[in-house]
Design a protein around this motif. Sequence first.
Motif, mmCIF file in Angstrom:
data_model
loop_
_atom_site.group_PDB
_atom_site.id
_atom_site.type_symbol
_atom_site.label_atom_id
_atom_site.label_comp_id
_atom_site.label_asym_id
_atom_site.label_seq_id
_atom_site.Cartn_x
_atom_site.Cartn_y
_atom_site.Cartn_z
ATOM 1 N N VAL A 6 -37.941 9.542 -19.988
ATOM 2 C CA VAL A 6 -37.501 9.861 -18.631
ATOM 3 C C VAL A 6 -37.616 8.609 -17.779
ATOM 4 C CG1 VAL A 6 -37.928 11.257 -16.569
ATOM 5 C CG2 VAL A 6 -38.257 12.247 -18.836
ATOM 6 N N THR A 7 -36.573 8.313 -17.022
ATOM 7 C CA THR A 7 -36.598 7.201 -16.094
ATOM 8 C C THR A 7 -35.704 7.514 -14.905
ATOM 9 O OG1 THR A 7 -36.241 4.811 -15.839
ATOM 10 C CG2 THR A 7 -34.697 5.984 -17.268
ATOM 11 N N ARG A 8 -36.210 7.313 -13.707
ATOM 12 C CA ARG A 8 -35.425 7.460 -12.480
ATOM 13 C C ARG A 8 -34.739 8.827 -12.375
ATOM 14 N NH1 ARG A 8 -33.027 1.520 -11.033
ATOM 15 N NH2 ARG A 8 -34.863 0.335 -11.654
ATOM 16 N N GLY A 9 -35.420 9.859 -12.812
ATOM 17 C CA GLY A 9 -34.876 11.204 -12.705
ATOM 18 C C GLY A 9 -33.932 11.594 -13.812
ATOM 19 N N GLU A 10 -33.787 10.764 -14.833
ATOM 20 C CA GLU A 10 -32.861 11.022 -15.933
ATOM 21 C C GLU A 10 -33.597 11.054 -17.267
ATOM 22 O OE1 GLU A 10 -30.060 7.866 -15.825
ATOM 23 O OE2 GLU A 10 -29.220 8.408 -13.864
ATOM 24 N N VAL A 11 -33.172 11.941 -18.152
ATOM 25 C CA VAL A 11 -33.628 11.921 -19.538
ATOM 26 C C VAL A 11 -32.635 11.055 -20.318
ATOM 27 C CG1 VAL A 11 -34.121 13.274 -21.606
ATOM 28 C CG2 VAL A 11 -34.670 14.194 -19.348
ATOM 29 N N VAL A 12 -33.154 10.064 -21.026
ATOM 30 C CA VAL A 12 -32.285 9.122 -21.731
ATOM 31 C C VAL A 12 -32.739 8.981 -23.181
ATOM 32 C CG1 VAL A 12 -31.771 7.809 -19.633
ATOM 33 C CG2 VAL A 12 -33.727 7.140 -21.053
ATOM 34 N N ASP A 13 -31.827 8.510 -24.014
ATOM 35 C CA ASP A 13 -32.138 8.117 -25.389
ATOM 36 C C ASP A 13 -32.147 6.596 -25.462
ATOM 37 O OD1 ASP A 13 -32.468 10.619 -26.504
ATOM 38 O OD2 ASP A 13 -30.378 10.817 -27.122
ATOM 39 N N ILE A 14 -33.207 6.037 -26.062
ATOM 40 C CA ILE A 14 -33.329 4.588 -26.213
ATOM 41 C C ILE A 14 -33.243 4.246 -27.694
ATOM 42 C CG2 ILE A 14 -34.762 2.565 -25.752
ATOM 43 C CD1 ILE A 14 -36.225 4.211 -23.636
ATOM 44 N N THR A 15 -32.356 3.333 -28.027
ATOM 45 C CA THR A 15 -32.210 2.885 -29.415
ATOM 46 C C THR A 15 -32.160 1.362 -29.444
ATOM 47 O OG1 THR A 15 -29.795 3.092 -29.234
ATOM 48 C CG2 THR A 15 -31.001 4.966 -30.180
ATOM 49 N N LYS A 16 -32.525 0.799 -30.588
ATOM 50 C CA LYS A 16 -32.554 -0.658 -30.736
ATOM 51 C C LYS A 16 -31.133 -1.208 -30.758
ATOM 52 C CE LYS A 16 -34.946 -4.203 -33.440
ATOM 53 N NZ LYS A 16 -35.619 -4.730 -32.245
ATOM 54 N N GLY A 17 -30.903 -2.267 -29.994
ATOM 55 C CA GLY A 17 -29.585 -2.895 -29.947
ATOM 56 C C GLY A 17 -29.370 -3.851 -31.100
ATOM 57 N N GLU A 18 -28.176 -4.372 -31.169
ATOM 58 C CA GLU A 18 -27.849 -5.302 -32.246
ATOM 59 C C GLU A 18 -28.557 -6.638 -32.061
ATOM 60 O OE1 GLU A 18 -23.656 -5.642 -32.503
ATOM 61 O OE2 GLU A 18 -23.309 -3.550 -33.066
ATOM 62 N N GLU A 19 -28.720 -7.077 -30.819
ATOM 63 C CA GLU A 19 -29.402 -8.341 -30.560
ATOM 64 C C GLU A 19 -30.905 -8.126 -30.515
ATOM 65 O OE1 GLU A 19 -27.877 -10.589 -27.240
ATOM 66 O OE2 GLU A 19 -25.982 -9.491 -27.320
ATOM 67 N N SER A 20 -31.639 -9.131 -30.910
ATOM 68 C CA SER A 20 -33.094 -9.048 -30.909
ATOM 69 C C SER A 20 -33.620 -8.885 -29.481
ATOM 70 C CB SER A 20 -33.687 -10.323 -31.523
ATOM 71 O OG SER A 20 -35.097 -10.313 -31.451
ATOM 72 N N GLY A 21 -34.518 -7.931 -29.290
ATOM 73 C CA GLY A 21 -35.125 -7.704 -27.982
ATOM 74 C C GLY A 21 -34.291 -6.901 -27.021
ATOM 75 N N ILE A 22 -33.118 -6.458 -27.445
ATOM 76 C CA ILE A 22 -32.224 -5.682 -26.584
ATOM 77 C C ILE A 22 -32.260 -4.219 -27.014
ATOM 78 C CG2 ILE A 22 -29.858 -5.361 -25.780
ATOM 79 C CD1 ILE A 22 -31.173 -7.903 -24.762
ATOM 80 N N TRP A 23 -32.300 -3.311 -26.031
ATOM 81 C CA TRP A 23 -32.359 -1.869 -26.294
ATOM 82 C C TRP A 23 -31.263 -1.149 -25.518
ATOM 83 C CZ3 TRP A 23 -36.109 -0.067 -29.704
ATOM 84 C CH2 TRP A 23 -37.055 -1.010 -30.087
ATOM 85 N N ASN A 24 -30.599 -0.232 -26.194
ATOM 86 C CA ASN A 24 -29.545 0.564 -25.571
ATOM 87 C C ASN A 24 -30.146 1.818 -24.942
ATOM 88 O OD1 ASN A 24 -27.502 -1.201 -26.598
ATOM 89 N ND2 ASN A 24 -27.639 -0.162 -28.580
ATOM 90 N N VAL A 25 -29.743 2.094 -23.721
ATOM 91 C CA VAL A 25 -30.220 3.275 -22.991
ATOM 92 C C VAL A 25 -29.011 4.149 -22.662
ATOM 93 C CG1 VAL A 25 -31.479 4.126 -20.987
ATOM 94 C CG2 VAL A 25 -32.085 1.904 -21.996
ATOM 95 N N LYS A 26 -29.058 5.388 -23.105
ATOM 96 C CA LYS A 26 -27.922 6.294 -22.910
ATOM 97 C C LYS A 26 -28.356 7.550 -22.176
ATOM 98 C CE LYS A 26 -24.196 8.616 -25.462
ATOM 99 N NZ LYS A 26 -23.631 8.892 -26.812
#
Length: 475
Positions: A135-155
């Motif tokens: 949960v962040t900023r009032g939203e439920v999100v899914d976090i997954t590892k991105g293709e680049e090192s240290g980058i994470w996708n938030v949906k």
Amino acid sequence: MSSIVSPSRASFLSIMGLGIASVLIGMGGGREIKFLAGRVKGGARTGVLRTIFGLSKPSSDLRGGKICHHGQDRLVRIAGTENRHFCNRLSCQATPHYSQDAPPPPGTLLIASDKIGVPFFFEVRDSNDGVIEAVTRGEVVDITKGEESGIWNVKFKRWDIDPNDEWVQSFPALKAFSIKSQKSTIRRKQYQVEGLMRSGSLVELEEAVLANPTDWVDGTSPSNTVRSREQAALQCPGELIALQNRLRGVTMVQLAALWGVSVVDVPINRPYVTTLLRRIAEDKQLGILTSPAAGGLGLSALIFPLQEPFIKYSRHLASFGCQAAVVAQSSYYKALVGSALGYSKDSIVHHIRCNREQGEPLPTPDRLDEIFRLVDTDLSSLPPSSPDHGNPYDKIPWDSKLNGNRDDLSAMLKSAQEEINNKNGFDPSNISKGESQSKERVMTLEEIMDKRKKAKKMKKNNKQSKGGFGGGFGS
């Protein structure tokens, strides 16, 4: 990831003071509503309420800033909500993020930033198969590892508050405000963050509160005004934890703010707050009343033990539309709200001295003594709402044996909420429809924005503007 606070920023933080103990004082009954010197940090947080309702000048009257007519005048100023709660010294040392083989358990607090450095806090709700639900900023999100090192996708997945959830019904009018807020909030369906790290957990926060409750109970002293962004984000949930452990009396939380503040600045969107509100909804030893802002522009919750004097304090604060994210204009109201919320006298005096308005008399020892004498008289003279559950002193820890049960006192709480809504001229059914709650609001939002732009332009030209906003806090 610790924050580096510059001297100017430290000065800014030091004048914030009674953030969660702030007050928005509205007025019903068809009388004219006036606000003082509305100032909100940043362009989108300019004093919208002040613009709507006009201006008034302060004077030396202790109880409200001017001579009161039957105690009816309600005078306040709007202030920004960022970093506006009492400070604490909780250490939140960020540690490198987990490995894929060790997903973070529920309750973990993760911190990260987007590519332009905007910070994000993620409260983990679940994690499996390489996907973190948070949960962040009032939203439920899914976090997954991105293709680049240290980058994470938030949906984006869904809103954290489902207006139809059972716990929401325990906070009167929250359903309507949630619908309204979600419709008006601009959200990103997907974005990326970097530097995802562990900052702590809910269990660790609970342990910190129990080990040193003073930081979440007494307020800000002159020696305790600078804190990291992690500490600021955890102030509101820390106060709720202190309440649940009988270490606080009345506690106030901003549930909604429709006057142009960012969603991240509304305390209900801070880490763990909705998790704790869900627990509070099930805790029958705690009473809940909501306090609507004038014009239906905001909503705060007052949560309290079901015994006196905490019940009558909460009813009194809600009766004039007290808001957690708005700072009181008058020194009297600063002292009144701070005292009702149980903050120490030293912290309240510090807040008054750091937030004195232009034209207000100096807070000399004699004047402060008179203010606190008036506050003590006014609070002690409030009639009890529940004589059968009385405590002669606002004793902390409060005594659970003296406490009432929310189910048994439901009729009293319902009647109190109706009285509060009537005094503030508030009809929850109009919120989700987008209707104004005040006959005094004659300006459209477009007119407000236009007036705000003109005020900024006049300030740049070094011209005196009678309708200007008087500047803002910080940079």
